[in-house]
Design an enzyme around this catalytic site. Structure first.
Site, PDB file in Angstrom:
ATOM      1  N   GLU A 116       6.584 -51.111  21.556  1.00 18.02           N
ATOM      2  CA  GLU A 116       6.630 -51.567  20.160  1.00 18.02           C
ATOM      3  C   GLU A 116       8.056 -51.902  19.711  1.00 18.02           C
ATOM      4  OE1 GLU A 116       3.918 -52.330  19.151  1.00 18.02           O
ATOM      5  OE2 GLU A 116       2.373 -50.848  19.601  1.00 18.02           O
ATOM      6  N   HIS A 139       6.860 -44.708  14.160  1.00 21.69           N
ATOM      7  CA  HIS A 139       5.456 -45.102  14.238  1.00 21.69           C
ATOM      8  C   HIS A 139       4.659 -43.949  14.819  1.00 21.69           C
ATOM      9  CE1 HIS A 139       1.769 -47.102  15.359  1.00 21.69           C
ATOM     10  NE2 HIS A 139       2.009 -46.939  16.649  1.00 21.69           N
ATOM     11  N   HIS A 141       0.277 -42.028  14.850  1.00 27.12           N
ATOM     12  CA  HIS A 141      -1.168 -42.179  14.639  1.00 27.12           C
ATOM     13  C   HIS A 141      -1.697 -40.957  13.887  1.00 27.12           C
ATOM     14  CE1 HIS A 141      -0.940 -44.357  18.852  1.00 27.12           C
ATOM     15  NE2 HIS A 141      -0.419 -45.100  17.894  1.00 27.12           N
ATOM     16  N   GLU A 169       2.734 -35.634  -6.327  1.00 30.45           N
ATOM     17  CA  GLU A 169       4.054 -36.115  -5.907  1.00 30.45           C
ATOM     18  C   GLU A 169       4.049 -37.497  -5.241  1.00 30.45           C
ATOM     19  OE1 GLU A 169       6.962 -33.384  -4.688  1.00 30.45           O
ATOM     20  OE2 GLU A 169       6.595 -32.838  -6.778  1.00 30.45           O
ATOM     21  N   HIS A 210      -5.053 -48.334  13.490  1.00 24.63           N
ATOM     22  CA  HIS A 210      -4.122 -47.991  14.583  1.00 24.63           C
ATOM     23  C   HIS A 210      -3.199 -46.840  14.166  1.00 24.63           C
ATOM     24  CE1 HIS A 210      -1.182 -49.353  17.937  1.00 24.63           C
ATOM     25  NE2 HIS A 210      -0.798 -48.183  17.461  1.00 24.63           N
TER      26      HIS A 210
HETATM   27  P1  13P Z   1       4.570 -46.782  23.709  1.00 24.51           P
HETATM   28  O1  13P Z   1       4.193 -45.655  24.650  1.00 24.51           O
HETATM   29  O2  13P Z   1       4.880 -48.051  24.446  1.00 24.51           O
HETATM   30  O3  13P Z   1       5.672 -46.358  22.767  1.00 24.51           O
HETATM   31  O4  13P Z   1       3.286 -47.115  22.833  1.00 24.51           O
HETATM   32  C1  13P Z   1       2.673 -46.136  22.048  1.00 24.51           C
HETATM   33  C2  13P Z   1       2.002 -46.682  20.837  1.00 24.51           C
HETATM   34  O5  13P Z   1       1.784 -45.956  19.890  1.00 24.51           O
HETATM   35  C3  13P Z   1       1.610 -48.108  20.814  1.00 24.51           C
HETATM   36  O6  13P Z   1       1.361 -48.531  19.507  1.00 24.51           O
HETATM   37 ZN    ZN Z   2       0.617 -46.868  18.209  1.00 26.05          ZN
END
Ligand code: 13P
Ligand code: ZN
Length: 271
Positions: A116, A139, A141, A169, A210
């Site tokens: 990413e 980033h 999940h 908050e 995602h």
């Molecule tokens: P990477 O292992 O390449 O960082 O990818 C993980 C991910 O969350 C893809 O969106």
């Molecule tokens: Zn991801």
């Protein structure tokens, strides 16, 4: 030369990835972090003229030429960073051509930066254009945020409004709201460009079904943004299937934003 494994920025990457894993936001290799470093600080730990490898990035990051980042590796597990930073993290510098990453440290087993990287570096460019102090792109999940994606409209105003309603908050922590992208193919320049476009306006961007991106001046600020969204999403997921009896009213959210003096998205409230 000081020992790189004692560098505060390596310590921060270790602590943050461990924390994110502990919270269940980063299963397997899920998630990635990039952290813009100060060249002088890096030079205390590394010979910055010693390039170990050059890796093409596949996109132009001209405004970042000469900038140094510590980033998580592609396919690497957040849970492993704390015990094995040299294989799971890397320090890269954007070369003079704007399209090559020079590896200065890490990715010792032959690995490379996160898939990413386009979303990260393009987001850094976008955030730096509106906030010269931005240093972190993160980033992950997060479970409840992701769950909410399946049952809530993926509309910026509606999603932000619902999140703001879930904890007092929220409007103070992310008054600029949450940008939203539809499901898109990840790891591409296209999703990077779309994320960066949103990052000009928002410090938080949901990638439909995602995960989420956060941006901030420090690791704590960035982590805290995502943590607050995830907490709000958790309250939503705990209550969405039950009748709602009470809510924070729009006039109360306005009162909060004005009392704490934050610039908020007035157009995301229904006043
Ligand atoms: P990477 O292992 O390449 O960082 O990818 C993980 C991910 O969350 C893809 O969106
Ligand atoms: Zn991801």
């Amino acid at each position: 030369m000081k020992d790189i494994l004692t560098a505060p920025f390596v310590e921060e990457m270790k602590a943050t990835t461990a924390n994110m894993y502990r919270l269940g936001w980063d299963e397997r290799n899920g998630g990635n972090i990039s952290y813009l470093l100060d060249e002088k600080e890096v030079a205390e730990y590394l010979d910055i003229n010693n390039v170990i490898r050059e890796i093409p990035t596949g996109f132009n990051a001209e405004p970042l030429i000469g900038k140094i980042f510590i980033v998580t590796g592609s396919g690497k597990y957040f849970k492993n960073v704390i015990n094995d930073p040299v294989n799971n993290l890397g320090i890269i510098r954007i070369a003079e051509d704007g399209t090559t990453a020079q590896l200065l440290w890490g990715f010792a087993d032959g690995g490379r930066f996160t898939s990413e990287l386009p979303a990260h570096l393009m987001s850094h460019m976008a955030r730096l254009s509106v906030d010269p102090e931005n240093r972190v792109i993160m980033h992950c999940h997060p479970t409840n945020t992701l769950a909410m994606n399946y049952i809530h409209e993926l509309d910026e105003k509606k999603l932000t409004h619902t999140l703001w309603e879930m904890c007092t908050e929220c409007i103070v922590v992310f008054p600029d709201g949450v940008g939203v992208l539809p499901w898109m193919l990840c790891g591409t320049n296209s999703i990077g460009e779309a994320t960066a476009e949103k990052m000009k306006e928002f410090r938080l961007v949901v990638w439909g079904m995602h995960g989420i991106y956060g941006a901030g001046k420090t690791m704590d600020e960035t982590f805290g943004l995502i943590e607050t969204v995830e907490k709000a999403a958790q309250i939503y997921m705990l209550t969405a299937h039950m009748p709602r009896i009470n809510t924070i009213k729009d006039a109360e959210m306005q009162e909060l934003a004005e009392f704490f003096g934050v610039q908020y998205r007035k157009d995301f409230l229904n006043l």
